[in-house]
Design a protein around this motif. Structure first.
Motif, mmCIF file in Angstrom:
data_model
loop_
_atom_site.group_PDB
_atom_site.id
_atom_site.type_symbol
_atom_site.label_atom_id
_atom_site.label_comp_id
_atom_site.label_asym_id
_atom_site.label_seq_id
_atom_site.Cartn_x
_atom_site.Cartn_y
_atom_site.Cartn_z
ATOM 1 N N ALA A 72 1.190 -1.131 -0.401
ATOM 2 C CA ALA A 72 0.001 -0.095 -0.299
ATOM 3 C C ALA A 72 0.935 1.192 -0.356
ATOM 4 O O ALA A 72 1.661 0.810 0.519
ATOM 5 C CB ALA A 72 -1.242 -0.348 1.280
ATOM 6 N N LEU A 73 0.453 2.079 -0.486
ATOM 7 C CA LEU A 73 1.470 3.669 -0.531
ATOM 8 C C LEU A 73 1.478 4.509 0.602
ATOM 9 O O LEU A 73 0.058 4.279 1.233
ATOM 10 C CB LEU A 73 1.158 4.499 -1.475
ATOM 11 C CG LEU A 73 0.802 4.025 -2.585
ATOM 12 C CD1 LEU A 73 -0.004 5.168 -3.509
ATOM 13 C CD2 LEU A 73 2.058 4.255 -3.862
ATOM 14 N N THR A 74 2.296 5.209 0.888
ATOM 15 C CA THR A 74 2.263 5.520 1.981
ATOM 16 C C THR A 74 1.669 6.671 2.370
ATOM 17 O O THR A 74 1.475 7.017 1.026
ATOM 18 C CB THR A 74 3.842 5.183 2.847
ATOM 19 O OG1 THR A 74 4.450 6.629 2.017
ATOM 20 C CG2 THR A 74 4.947 4.070 3.052
ATOM 21 N N GLU A 75 1.556 7.475 3.165
ATOM 22 C CA GLU A 75 0.497 8.663 3.049
ATOM 23 C C GLU A 75 1.983 10.264 2.422
ATOM 24 O O GLU A 75 1.421 10.799 1.329
ATOM 25 C CB GLU A 75 0.878 9.304 4.113
ATOM 26 C CG GLU A 75 -0.529 8.566 4.778
ATOM 27 C CD GLU A 75 -1.087 8.907 4.156
ATOM 28 O OE1 GLU A 75 -2.141 10.143 3.181
ATOM 29 O OE2 GLU A 75 -2.492 8.065 4.171
ATOM 30 N N GLN A 104 4.166 9.156 0.205
ATOM 31 C CA GLN A 104 3.733 8.203 -1.364
ATOM 32 C C GLN A 104 2.797 9.137 -2.282
ATOM 33 O O GLN A 104 2.676 9.796 -3.214
ATOM 34 C CB GLN A 104 4.158 6.950 -2.158
ATOM 35 C CG GLN A 104 5.874 5.788 -1.338
ATOM 36 C CD GLN A 104 5.487 4.739 -1.254
ATOM 37 O OE1 GLN A 104 4.785 4.772 -0.845
ATOM 38 N NE2 GLN A 104 6.740 4.680 -1.182
ATOM 39 N N LYS A 105 1.733 9.270 -1.499
ATOM 40 C CA LYS A 105 0.800 9.378 -1.993
ATOM 41 C C LYS A 105 0.597 11.036 -2.260
ATOM 42 O O LYS A 105 0.085 11.476 -3.071
ATOM 43 C CB LYS A 105 -0.793 9.394 -1.263
ATOM 44 C CG LYS A 105 -1.213 7.893 -0.959
ATOM 45 C CD LYS A 105 -2.774 7.781 -0.375
ATOM 46 C CE LYS A 105 -2.951 6.180 0.187
ATOM 47 N NZ LYS A 105 -3.986 6.425 1.221
ATOM 48 N N GLN A 106 1.030 11.858 -0.844
ATOM 49 C CA GLN A 106 1.450 12.987 -1.262
ATOM 50 C C GLN A 106 2.004 13.808 -2.510
ATOM 51 O O GLN A 106 2.525 14.436 -3.505
ATOM 52 C CB GLN A 106 2.085 13.877 -0.323
ATOM 53 C CG GLN A 106 2.262 15.056 -0.405
ATOM 54 C CD GLN A 106 2.679 16.157 0.940
ATOM 55 O OE1 GLN A 106 2.905 15.022 1.883
ATOM 56 N NE2 GLN A 106 2.429 17.237 1.622
ATOM 57 N N TYR A 107 3.016 12.809 -3.210
ATOM 58 C CA TYR A 107 4.392 12.896 -3.407
ATOM 59 C C TYR A 107 3.792 13.222 -5.093
ATOM 60 O O TYR A 107 4.025 13.376 -6.210
ATOM 61 C CB TYR A 107 5.236 11.402 -3.682
ATOM 62 C CG TYR A 107 6.411 11.912 -4.967
ATOM 63 C CD1 TYR A 107 7.242 12.715 -4.931
ATOM 64 C CD2 TYR A 107 6.687 10.357 -5.673
ATOM 65 C CE1 TYR A 107 7.874 13.091 -6.028
ATOM 66 C CE2 TYR A 107 7.000 11.077 -7.133
ATOM 67 C CZ TYR A 107 8.109 12.199 -6.791
ATOM 68 O OH TYR A 107 9.378 12.409 -7.843
ATOM 69 N N LEU A 108 2.702 11.254 -5.471
ATOM 70 C CA LEU A 108 1.927 11.398 -6.549
ATOM 71 C C LEU A 108 1.058 12.434 -6.685
ATOM 72 O O LEU A 108 0.607 12.682 -8.626
ATOM 73 C CB LEU A 108 1.392 9.734 -6.336
ATOM 74 C CG LEU A 108 2.173 9.112 -6.545
ATOM 75 C CD1 LEU A 108 1.078 7.639 -6.453
ATOM 76 C CD2 LEU A 108 3.004 8.532 -8.384
ATOM 77 N N ASP A 109 0.544 13.520 -5.464
ATOM 78 C CA ASP A 109 -0.699 14.460 -5.785
ATOM 79 C C ASP A 109 -0.164 15.888 -6.295
ATOM 80 O O ASP A 109 -0.867 16.687 -6.106
ATOM 81 C CB ASP A 109 -1.927 14.378 -5.014
ATOM 82 C CG ASP A 109 -2.803 13.471 -4.740
ATOM 83 O OD1 ASP A 109 -2.765 12.532 -5.964
ATOM 84 O OD2 ASP A 109 -3.122 12.813 -4.210
ATOM 85 N N SER A 110 1.167 16.079 -6.214
ATOM 86 C CA SER A 110 1.706 17.204 -6.546
ATOM 87 C C SER A 110 2.655 17.238 -7.836
ATOM 88 O O SER A 110 3.391 16.426 -8.133
ATOM 89 C CB SER A 110 3.260 16.974 -5.499
ATOM 90 O OG SER A 110 3.681 18.052 -5.279
#
Length: 421
Positions: free
Chosen positions: A407-410, A412-418
């Motif tokens: 599962a993505l870490t928080e 990693q999620k933030q990185y992909l959304d930036s």
């Protein structure tokens, strides 16, 4: 048993119910995703007080889907979407379980249509359709039967093509979820399901070896990819014919020969059509075919190769084995047609494996609940399966297989959304 189902149903032989129940029990044991959804439906009763009409290939896996919808509180009516894929023992078992059935194996064409209409005469709130058969009836000769209809779900590429044509004309009257377009449908059902079941039906029917033969796969969509992949795995030399340049390049890069049908006709020992279109093999091609060439269809309707054109050059047509017709041509050659040109995997086999249909029919079940929960907001039109439903089915399947994923870490999620690094 529901007396209403017993009294209304039209099936071939109710004495076959015990045999049909064994078939349904077998597939149920191999459909863990649908089993989980059934448990949820039994608790939540999403279809309580509603009528659901289903038109699908009526064999054991479809029967279990009908029972899952029934477990959700629905009054279920079901009919077959293909006259040669209906299994009479399964129909009888469903009647015993309180489901109204209008189906029998190989009815007369007019009776086949009448059975479909009967399945709609309950005036359903929701439908599950295959190939757009229900949609065609409702928008054609019997619009009076959709006065209560909230919407439904469509199983196939062919059906979605019809629905989009209705939508383009502004004629589609209710929302239909395009189950075929969901990832868990076309990636697995169309590719791995059709890939295996088409050859299951072909081999069972002919009792011939595939290894060393030249197989012509007509159409390289998801179904065609699966058929070609499995033919290669069985040891065949595979040729692909296409009209789509991108798919043709893909077939080439997947290691298959690509050529026009008029050329492929000269080389093929076995031909499998998977296009959803009509007469992709026709009178232009038959003169070039080898003596003993075998034609099978894994598309939806029995129009993919032209039987009228073949009959026109035949001096005799005879059944040489169950589900095999020999067309003896005037020049001495014989060309063989499997299952009257209908779906070889269902008309001459048991359809897709249970584990594959577990995912597809899980999508049908959750899509039906989705359209029932949201039909007012959705309005008339072809509706995509929400990604979260698709992913839910996949995650449940992984759990059943005992497979875990990351599962993505928080972070990693933030990185992909930036947009910045």
């Amino acid at each position: 048993m529901s007396m209403k189902a017993k009294e209304a149903s039209i099936v071939a032989d109710r004495g076959l119910a015990a045999e049909g129940k064994l078939k349904i029990d077998w597939v149920q044991a191999h459909m863990p995703v649908l089993n989980q959804i059934r448990e949820q439906f039994e608790k939540e009763q999403p279809f309580k007080g509603l009528k659901v009409s289903i038109c699908l290939h009526l064999e054991a896996k479809t029967a279990y889907l009908a029972k899952v919808v029934q477990a959700g509180g629905a009054e279920v009516t079901i009919t077959g979407s293909n006259p040669l894929s209906t299994q009479d023992d399964v129909c009888a078992a469903l009647v015993e379980d309180g489901i109204t059935v209008f189906a029998k194996y190989d009815p007369h064409p007019q009776e086949f249509k009448e059975l479909m209409v009967r399945a709609l005469e309950s005036k359903p709130d929701l439908i599950i359709d295959d190939g757009g058969d229900f949609a065609t009836i409702l928008h054609g000769e019997r619009p009076d039967l959709m006065e209560k209809l909230r919407g439904g779900a469509e199983e196939t590429t062919t059906g979605i093509i019809k629905l989009k044509a209705l939508q383009k004309e502004g004629a589609l009257k209710f929302p239909m979820v395009a189950v075929n377009d969901a990832y868990c449908k076309h990636l697995f059902d169309n590719r791995y399901g059709t890939g295996q079941s088409a050859w299951d039906g072909f081999i069972r029917t002919t009792n011939l070896i595939v290894t060393g033969k030249t197989v012509v796969v007509v159409g390289y969509g998801w179904c065609g990819k699966g058929v070609a992949m499995r033919a290669k795995g069985l040891g065949a030399n595979v040729i692909v014919t296409e009209v789509d340049a991108i798919k043709a390049v893909e077939a080439h890069m997947d290691g298959f020969q690509v050529m026009p049908m008029v050329e492929a006709a000269k080389h093929g020992d076995m031909f499998v059509t998977v296009t959803g279109n009509k007469y992709v093999i026709n009178g232009e091609h038959y003169p070039h075919m080898k003596n003993g060439a075998i034609l099978a269809n894994a598309g939806h309707f029995d129009v993919e190769f032209s039987k009228p054109d073949l009959a026109a050059v035949a001096k005799e047509i005879r059944t040489v084995r169950k589900n095999i017709e020999e067309y003896r041509l005037h020049d001495g050659r014989s060309i063989y047609v499997l299952a009257e040109g209908r779906l070889v995997n269902l008309a001459a086999g048991d359809g897709h494996p249970a584990e594959i249909m577990d995912m597809t029919f899980a999508l049908q079940a959750v899509a039906l609940k989705y359209v029932n929960d949201n039909y007012r907001e959705l309005g008339p039109g072809v509706v995509s399966v929400p990604y979260e439903l698709d992913e839910r089915v996949a995650r449940t399947k992984l759990e059943a297989l005992g497979i875990r994923i990351d599962a993505l870490t928080e972070d990693q999620k933030q990185y992909l959304d930036s947009w910045s690094s």
